[in-house]
Design a protein around this motif. Structure first.
Motif, PDB file in Angstrom:
ATOM      1  N   UNK A 136       0.824  -1.211   0.000  1.00 30.20           N
ATOM      2  CA  UNK A 136       0.000   0.000   0.000  1.00 30.20           C
ATOM      3  C   UNK A 136       0.853   1.253   0.000  1.00 30.20           C
ATOM      4  N   UNK A 137       1.966   1.241   0.702  1.00 29.91           N
ATOM      5  CA  UNK A 137       2.851   2.412   0.718  1.00 29.91           C
ATOM      6  C   UNK A 137       3.434   2.669  -0.677  1.00 29.91           C
ATOM      7  N   UNK A 138       3.852   1.619  -1.350  1.00 29.85           N
ATOM      8  CA  UNK A 138       4.391   1.767  -2.710  1.00 29.85           C
ATOM      9  C   UNK A 138       3.318   2.287  -3.653  1.00 29.85           C
ATOM     10  N   UNK A 139       2.131   1.700  -3.581  1.00 30.51           N
ATOM     11  CA  UNK A 139       1.045   2.116  -4.466  1.00 30.51           C
ATOM     12  C   UNK A 139       0.690   3.573  -4.254  1.00 30.51           C
ATOM     13  N   UNK A 140       0.550   3.981  -3.006  1.00 33.18           N
ATOM     14  CA  UNK A 140       0.151   5.366  -2.736  1.00 33.18           C
ATOM     15  C   UNK A 140       1.232   6.356  -3.163  1.00 33.18           C
ATOM     16  N   UNK A 141       2.468   5.977  -3.008  1.00 32.01           N
ATOM     17  CA  UNK A 141       3.563   6.839  -3.434  1.00 32.01           C
ATOM     18  C   UNK A 141       3.493   7.105  -4.933  1.00 32.01           C
ATOM     19  N   UNK A 142       3.333   6.055  -5.721  1.00 33.18           N
ATOM     20  CA  UNK A 142       3.288   6.209  -7.174  1.00 33.18           C
ATOM     21  C   UNK A 142       1.942   6.780  -7.633  1.00 33.18           C
ATOM     22  N   UNK A 356      -4.654   0.516  -5.481  1.00 30.30           N
ATOM     23  CA  UNK A 356      -4.589   1.466  -6.592  1.00 30.30           C
ATOM     24  C   UNK A 356      -5.956   2.097  -6.840  1.00 30.30           C
ATOM     25  N   UNK A 357      -7.005   1.291  -6.843  1.00 37.48           N
ATOM     26  CA  UNK A 357      -8.356   1.830  -7.011  1.00 37.48           C
ATOM     27  C   UNK A 357      -8.668   2.855  -5.930  1.00 37.48           C
ATOM     28  N   UNK A 358      -8.394   2.501  -4.690  1.00 35.20           N
ATOM     29  CA  UNK A 358      -8.715   3.385  -3.573  1.00 35.20           C
ATOM     30  C   UNK A 358      -7.893   4.668  -3.627  1.00 35.20           C
ATOM     31  N   UNK A 359      -6.611   4.545  -3.973  1.00 36.43           N
ATOM     32  CA  UNK A 359      -5.745   5.722  -4.018  1.00 36.43           C
ATOM     33  C   UNK A 359      -6.213   6.718  -5.075  1.00 36.43           C
ATOM     34  N   UNK A 361      -9.500   6.830  -6.490  1.00 34.41           N
ATOM     35  CA  UNK A 361     -10.868   7.301  -6.279  1.00 34.41           C
ATOM     36  C   UNK A 361     -11.021   8.153  -5.019  1.00 34.41           C
ATOM     37  N   UNK A 362     -10.048   8.102  -4.120  1.00 36.14           N
ATOM     38  CA  UNK A 362     -10.080   9.008  -2.964  1.00 36.14           C
ATOM     39  C   UNK A 362      -9.900  10.459  -3.393  1.00 36.14           C
ATOM     40  N   UNK A 363      -9.202  10.655  -4.494  1.00 36.85           N
ATOM     41  CA  UNK A 363      -8.860  12.016  -4.921  1.00 36.85           C
ATOM     42  C   UNK A 363      -9.523  12.445  -6.219  1.00 36.85           C
ATOM     43  N   UNK A 364     -10.013  11.473  -7.007  1.00 39.08           N
ATOM     44  CA  UNK A 364     -10.544  11.788  -8.329  1.00 39.08           C
ATOM     45  C   UNK A 364     -11.936  11.202  -8.515  1.00 39.08           C
ATOM     46  N   UNK A 365     -12.779  11.954  -9.184  1.00 41.32           N
ATOM     47  CA  UNK A 365     -14.073  11.454  -9.623  1.00 41.32           C
ATOM     48  C   UNK A 365     -14.003  11.266 -11.132  1.00 41.32           C
ATOM     49  N   UNK A 366     -14.331  10.063 -11.589  1.00 35.69           N
ATOM     50  CA  UNK A 366     -14.177   9.751 -13.006  1.00 35.69           C
ATOM     51  C   UNK A 366     -15.514   9.845 -13.728  1.00 35.69           C
ATOM     52  N   UNK A 367     -15.479  10.464 -14.898  1.00 37.02           N
ATOM     53  CA  UNK A 367     -16.640  10.526 -15.786  1.00 37.02           C
ATOM     54  C   UNK A 367     -16.490   9.444 -16.844  1.00 37.02           C
ATOM     55  N   UNK A 368     -17.585   9.157 -17.531  1.00 38.21           N
ATOM     56  CA  UNK A 368     -17.519   8.176 -18.606  1.00 38.21           C
ATOM     57  C   UNK A 368     -17.543   6.742 -18.132  1.00 38.21           C
ATOM     58  N   UNK A 369     -18.049   6.537 -16.907  1.00 38.92           N
ATOM     59  CA  UNK A 369     -18.184   5.164 -16.416  1.00 38.92           C
ATOM     60  C   UNK A 369     -19.186   4.424 -17.301  1.00 38.92           C
ATOM     61  N   UNK A 370     -18.901   3.162 -17.601  1.00 35.68           N
ATOM     62  CA  UNK A 370     -19.700   2.394 -18.550  1.00 35.68           C
ATOM     63  C   UNK A 370     -21.133   2.199 -18.078  1.00 35.68           C
ATOM     64  N   UNK A 371     -22.049   2.193 -19.036  1.00 33.77           N
ATOM     65  CA  UNK A 371     -23.459   1.953 -18.747  1.00 33.77           C
ATOM     66  C   UNK A 371     -23.775   0.461 -18.875  1.00 33.77           C
ATOM     67  N   UNK A 372     -24.833   0.046 -18.202  1.00 36.75           N
ATOM     68  CA  UNK A 372     -25.303  -1.334 -18.306  1.00 36.75           C
ATOM     69  C   UNK A 372     -26.397  -1.425 -19.365  1.00 36.75           C
ATOM     70  N   UNK A 373     -26.516  -2.565 -20.079  1.00 39.06           N
ATOM     71  CA  UNK A 373     -25.704  -3.775 -19.934  1.00 39.06           C
ATOM     72  C   UNK A 373     -24.270  -3.543 -20.398  1.00 39.06           C
TER      73      UNK A 373
END
Length: 395
Positions: A136-142, A356-359, A361-373
């Protein structure tokens, strides 16, 4: 015994096996992935698999192939049995797998057999533990550097994500001194591109020797805080670790594209778009299936997108359903394989990818998330997601 017609055999090759090979089993081919996404090739493949099951019933369907016994599984219970009873009588080291992986990891556990496999498998299981590395330390650093880059240009692309991901991988596996060694992973990629051709391309021994020398120089440092510090002969195993982390990066980027978070988001991404679309096993003796005997050396094929996305069997087939991972009992939903051949790095990959996901999404909100189906085929190379700092009001 269920033996497919010549027409159905041709259909399996045309819509399931050849498109899977064309996309690249060892390393994905961008051009073919773009075409596959445009045509949604996995939809056609899943339709073919449903046709086999509906026409021939639940027993393995044997293809009409001269000189080779090939059986395609269509029953989830059979998938469970095949994986549970590996490596005997269902060997992981199939002829095709050996031909491919020898290009860059001739001593890897996946193509090892007998006592040698047991020894290498044990080493992998003990080494590839998340507690062995400050992941986690390596991931958060990068990831912090990537977040700042994305904030400056407002967009996350695969290229930007991939560069950061490989820095994380090299630090986790080999240590901080390997962080910027792009040449190491570029050479590995070239070897993996050759491996895509398996029998059809000669091995580039000079390139492999150069890659191995470079890798061994990193391993010789035994840098504390990396997997390389784990005691044992790691030289023949690390090429596969690096290879596997490439797939983990693809899964993580796709998880972002579907709005995923945490370990369940990683698992759902791997269910929706398996990075190991075909699992192969080869029987070492004749085996009985649904009252029918299949001969020794039969190659069994598990097409994982079918079992992960079968709309007849799974009400959540084409939607993001992280809740299913609270208690998964389906023997054919196997994003990390299962049984004695399950990926020994499963926990390490989940920790790294979810960190990596958490690091991000804690700071960024992403647009263009895929729709279902959700699409059956998703080309990660062309993913581009607009991003804004968390808490920013979008006009």
């Amino acid at each position: 015994m269920a033996i497919s017609s010549r027409l159905d055999t041709a259909r399996v090759f045309a819509t399931v096996l050849l498109p899977t090979l064309a996309k690249g089993v060892i390393v994905r081919r961008p051009g073919v992935m773009a075409l596959a996404e445009k045509t949604q090739s996995d939809s056609a493949a899943i339709a073919t698999m449903r046709h086999l099951r509906d026409r021939y019933g639940p027993e393995p369907v044997r293809l009409r192939v001269t000189g080779r016994s090939i059986a395609v599984l269509v029953d989830p219970a059979d998938v469970g049995r095949l994986l549970r009873e590996s490596p005997e009588p269902f060997a992981l080291a199939t002829k095709e797998k050996k031909a491919a992986l020898r290009h860059f990891q001739p001593h890897g556990v996946l193509i090892s057999e007998g006592a040698e496999r047991e020894r290498r498998r044990d080493l992998n299981e003990r080494a590839l533990r998340p507690e062995n590395v400050p992941v986690e330390a390596v991931v958060r650093d990068e990831a912090d550097l990537l977040v700042r880059h994305v904030m400056s240009n407002g967009e996350l692309t695969w290229d930007g994500f991939s560069q950061t991901w490989w820095r994380i991988v090299r630090r986790v596996v080999l240590g901080n001194a390997a962080r910027d060694d792009d040449q190491l992973t570029d050479d590995l990629k070239a070897l993996r591109q050759n491996a895509n051709w398996a029998f059809l391309r000669p091995q580039q021994r000079g390139l492999r020797e150069r890659f191995q020398r470079r890798l061994d120089e990193h391993l010789a440092r035994r840098e504390p805080g990396s997997l390389a510090a784990f005691p044992g002969d790691l030289s023949g195993q690390v090429p596969h670790w690096l290879f596997a982390f490439d797939a983990a990066g693809i899964v993580t980027m796709r998880a972002l594209a579907v709005g995923g978070s945490g370990m369940r988001g990683v698992l759902e991404s791997a269910r929706l778009w398996p990075t190991t679309p075909v699992i192969l096993r080869e029987s070492t003796i004749a085996t009985r299936w649904h009252g029918t005997w299949l001969p020794e050396n039969t190659e069994f094929v598990v097409f994982t997108p079918f079992f992960h996305r079968d709309p007849d069997r799974l009400p959540f087939a084409d939607r993001y359903a992280p809740e299913l991972w609270d208690e998964v009992r389906d023997p054919a939903i196997v994003p990390f394989s299962a049984g004695p051949g399950e990926c020994p790095a499963r926990d390490l990959v989940l920790v790294t990818a979810s960190a990596m996901l958490d690091a991000l999404t804690e700071h960024l909100t992403f647009a263009g998330v895929l729709d279902e189906p959700l699409p059956a085929t998703l080309n990660h190379f062309t993913l581009r997601m607009g991003a804004t700092p968390v808490g920013t009001r979008v006009p």
